[in-house]
Design an enzyme around this catalytic site. Structure first.
Site, PDB file in Angstrom:
ATOM      1  N   ASP A   1      -1.967  46.926   7.402  1.00  0.00           N
ATOM      2  CA  ASP A   1      -2.688  45.648   7.332  1.00  0.00           C
ATOM      3  C   ASP A   1      -2.894  45.017   8.706  1.00  0.00           C
ATOM      4  O   ASP A   1      -3.562  43.996   8.829  1.00  0.00           O
ATOM      5  CB  ASP A   1      -1.910  44.667   6.445  1.00  0.00           C
ATOM      6  CG  ASP A   1      -1.947  45.096   4.991  1.00  0.00           C
ATOM      7  OD1 ASP A   1      -2.877  45.830   4.607  1.00  0.00           O
ATOM      8  OD2 ASP A   1      -1.039  44.700   4.233  1.00  0.00           O
TER       9      ASP A   1
ATOM     10  N   LYS B   1     -10.178  48.592   2.174  1.00  0.00           N
ATOM     11  CA  LYS B   1      -9.410  47.347   2.066  1.00  0.00           C
ATOM     12  C   LYS B   1     -10.355  46.233   1.603  1.00  0.00           C
ATOM     13  O   LYS B   1     -11.408  46.520   1.060  1.00  0.00           O
ATOM     14  CB  LYS B   1      -8.759  47.019   3.420  1.00  0.00           C
ATOM     15  CG  LYS B   1      -7.685  48.025   3.810  1.00  0.00           C
ATOM     16  CD  LYS B   1      -6.492  47.935   2.877  1.00  0.00           C
ATOM     17  CE  LYS B   1      -5.445  48.985   3.194  1.00  0.00           C
ATOM     18  NZ  LYS B   1      -4.402  49.051   2.175  1.00  0.00           N
TER      19      LYS B   1
END
Ligand code: S3P
Length: 742
Positions: free
Chosen positions: A623, A650
């Site tokens: 992330d 994502k």
């Protein structure tokens, strides 16, 4: 918006008078004509200057109207039919007629009955505006600014007529929405008509109860606020109830049955259930208030009509200070899930009050779990046990949150009831077959949209078989989904991961007393156990801390400490990568809190160099790459990222989104299917797109520290999904940031 010809307003009360006043102020009509029942109203409207002509004789002007003219019927619901009858023969078919009645089904029926068909130029509408005052004297040209007008077009309508009416309302500043007639009447029955029924009835009950004779004398502000609408126009509201009888009766029946349920809980002194009703209501009401203020995530956040939240960041500066970023998102999700499935009461501290984790919390409330809070990071979950969830009454909407959808699908596959998971526009494009397929192998019956996209429909009562799953991608969400489904399967399920991924699910299961085995890359859970409630202290999210770590790493003169950050070895890829690039990162005050390692992270500026990012670090920093790529842009030399194809699925395609933004800031980069090459260089200012992705938005915000000009980042509203106080903390440490809506 097109200019208007003649507009005739029949009924010069607050609603009609304000439309006249607003159109007059906008200066867009050739002529505004008012029609009222009383001469006095006509002369008042004339003397106020809101109409060019006013008359009590509708028939006299109706015949003079032609193409492009609009009649707005602004009279009480049950009298619209009388006006329609009066104009039917004198008005030519080219004239557009619209109304403002609060109930649409009854007007639709009247119009059809009168004409024998539905005229294409009759557009049903309902302006949702009002004020304490009434009458033409209260007319206010600004009444509609920022208020909604609902149009309920029917099949027979001419699109041009609908467009003309839309335009008229937009000229006076209204936000125009379209809805189906029956949906409109059901929604209004629940949100407007029922509250009026309750307020009228409550005040009437109290006023006629002799014991309560003096009650109003002692009543406080809460009572006044709650009963304000009981002083609305009695006759108008009587007519609305009659016109919308069926929907109102349904709404009253539902409310009455819930009220008697609550009565029973109070009678039985069932504190948990009473807490359940009140906390669900408080949460729903707070959410509604935020929605009205356009502050929080709502279903419509990514609709085109939604506001663009723009961050404008001044160039240069440095970051300094000591801050604590909000709680870890992954752990927050799991704390609600396992707390709900546990036996007993779980107390959580440090919960992330961001939209993603709140979506998980709401989903469990929707399945009957009583959850108190969140209140300053504290949440209390009254666990219902592994088999205690109840069927939700509708789809579980999880907004932007992939973690909610994927982990929940594992839990839902093990339930006896069917369920549906839905999400926002971005989530609806993300792949769900990565969980749906192995769950199907376990025996779950799951439908998805095309190519495995959401919504996910999970059929209940499937007997789950244990699975031995070799995961094709390194995904903690898939692993967690299958371990959670494994709690309901007929034996021991295991997942083998191609590379280590975050292990919060395993750690937390153990924290709840559930046995989990790990052998190398293989994790196993057996069914048949139970979860026992525990207390959870959630550390600060390293993914949120990352933005400030990178800010300090790229900016001379910076020195920042991020306190109480989770430094689980499966999450510290960012620390490892920044350190390899030459950053000065120190972990201080290392300790363990509730099964998770925690430390204070201090970052001081040091020059960075480009590196080849080791592939084994990729899942551990998955992330953090948007921010790491900003560090790469500020480094000396070339940074190469490979083995990161997961970034393409994502919240947005993060490889492309970062490449687009960096290129527009003058940084040379080249995308690959599984990564990107970034050549460090000088960043200019400019306008970049976040594609509604929270992490892209925050990454380009910190980039401004090293840019030569101002950076404008578009569509930043979703920052609230993971880091609701980002702007506040960014300003606190020295980033010069302004937030605007356009
Ligand atoms: C998460 C796992 C990761 C990560 C996501 C949160 C989790 O997703 O990107 O933000 O909480 O398990 P993947 O499992 O898709 O890698």
């Amino acid at each position: 918006m097109t200019e208007l010809n003649k507009v005739v307003i029949v009924g010069l009360g607050l609603i009609g008078g304000s439309l006249a006043a607003g159109l007059r102020a906008a200066g867009v009509c050739k002529k505004i004509i008012g029609v009222a029942r009383r001469e006095e109203t006509c002369s008042q409207a004339m003397s106020m200057g809101i109409v060019d002509q006013a008359t009590t004789d509708l028939a006299s002007i109706a015949g003079e109207l032609g193409k492009g003219d609009i009649i707005f019927i602004s009279v009480p619901t049950l009298t619209v039919g009388g006006i329609v009858r009066a104009i039917k023969n004198s008005v030519n078919g080219d004239v557009i007629v619209t109304d403002g009645a609060s109930v649409k089904g009854s007007v639709r029926k009247d119009v059809k009955d009168i004409y024998g068909y539905f005229p294409p130029n009759f557009v049903l509408g309902h302006p949702i505006a009002g004020s304490e005052q009434s009458g033409v004297e209260a007319s206010n040209p600004d009444l509609y600014i920022g208020h909604r007008v609902i149009l309920t077009p029917v099949e027979e309508n001419a699109p041009a007529a609908v467009a003309a009416v839309r335009s008229m309302w937009e000229w006076v500043g209204a936000e125009v929405l379209e809805m189906d007639v029956d949906d409109h009447d059901n929604v209004l029955a629940a949100t407007s008509h029922l509250p009026h029924v309750i307020a009228f009835s409550l005040v009437d009950t109290l006023a006629h109860d002799s014991q309560n004779e003096n009650i109003f004398r002692y009543a406080a502000g809460g009572f006044r606020d709650f009963t304000r609408i009981a002083s609305s126009d009695a006759i108008m509201w009587r007519d609305i109830m009659l016109a919308n009888k069926d929907s109102v009766i349904d709404a009253i029946d539902l409310f009455a049955s819930n009220l008697s349920r609550l009565r029973a809980f109070i009678d039985q002194e069932n504190a948990t259930e009473i807490t359940g009703v009140f906390t669900r209501a408080k949460f729903a009401r707070d959410r509604f208030t935020k929605m009205l203020e356009h502050r929080a995530y709502s279903k419509s956040m990514q609709n085109s009509e939604e506001k663009n939240v723009v961050y404008t960041v001044a160039p240069g500066g440095s970051v300094k200070g000591k801050i604590r970023v909000p709680g870890d998102k992954s752990i927050s999700h799991r704390s609600i899930m396992l707390g709900s499935l546990a036996e007993g009461v779980t107390h959580i501290e440090g919960f992330l009050e961001g939209e993603d984790a709140l979506a998980t919390l709401q989903a469990f409330r929707d399945m009957g779990v009583v959850i108190e809070g969140p209140n300053k990071g504290k949440v209390t979950v009254h666990g219902v046990g592994l088999n205690g969830l109840q069927a939700p009454t509708g789809p579980l909407y999880v907004g932007n949150s992939g973690t909610s959808m994927r982990l929940l699908s594992g839990i839902l596959a093990g339930q006896t009831f069917s369920s549906e998971l839905t999400g926002d526009i971005s989530l609806s494009k993300r792949p769900m077959n990565r969980v749906a397929n192995p769950l199907r192998e376990m025996g779950a019956v799951i439908d998805t949209a095309e190519e495995g996209r959401p919504p996910m429909k999970i059929h209940g009562a499937s007997k789950l078989k244990a699975i031995e799953y070799d995961m094709p991608m390194a995904s903690a969400q898939v692993k967690s989904c299958l371990l959670l489904a494994g709690l309901y399967a007929d034996g021991a399920s295991s997942v083998t991961e191609p590379a280590p991924t975050r292990d919060h699910t395993e750690r937390m299961l153990r924290g709840f007393g559930y046995s989990v085995q790990r052998e190398g890359n293989k994790v196993t859970v057996a069914s048949g156990g139970k979860l026992t409630a525990t207390d959870i202290d959630i550390p600060a999210d390293i993914s949120s801390a990352t933005f400030f770590m990178v800010a300090a790493a790229i900016c001379p003169g910076s020195d920042i400490t991020l306190t109480h950050v989770g430094v689980n070895p499966t999450r510290i890829g960012v620390i490892n990568i920044l350190t390899l690039m030459g950053a000065n990162v120190e972990l201080e005050n290392k300790r363990e809190v509730g099964g998770e390692p925690v430390a204070d992270i201090r970052v001081q500026y040091a020059p960075l160099k480009g590196i080849q990012i080791p592939e084994e670090q990729v899942p551990l920093a998955i992330d953090e790459f948007p921010a790491i790529l900003i560090a790469a842009a500020c480094a000396d030399g070339k940074t190469v990222l490979t083995g990161a194809e997961e970034l393409r699925v994502k919240e947005t395609d993060r490889i492309q989104a970062m490449a687009d933004g960096l290129t527009s800031l003058g940084i040379d980069c080249e995308t690959k299917p599984d990564g990107i090459v970034v050549n460090g260089g000088k960043m200019t200012g400019g306008s970049v797109e976040s594609f509604h992705d929270h992490r892209i938005a925050m990454s380009f915000t910190i980039a401004a520290l090293r840019a030569s000009g101002e950076i404008r980042v578009n569509n930043c509203a979703n920052v609230a999904t993971s880091f609701p106080n980002f702007v506040e903390l960014a300003k606190k440490v020295g980033i010069s940031l302004e937030v605007n809506c356009s």
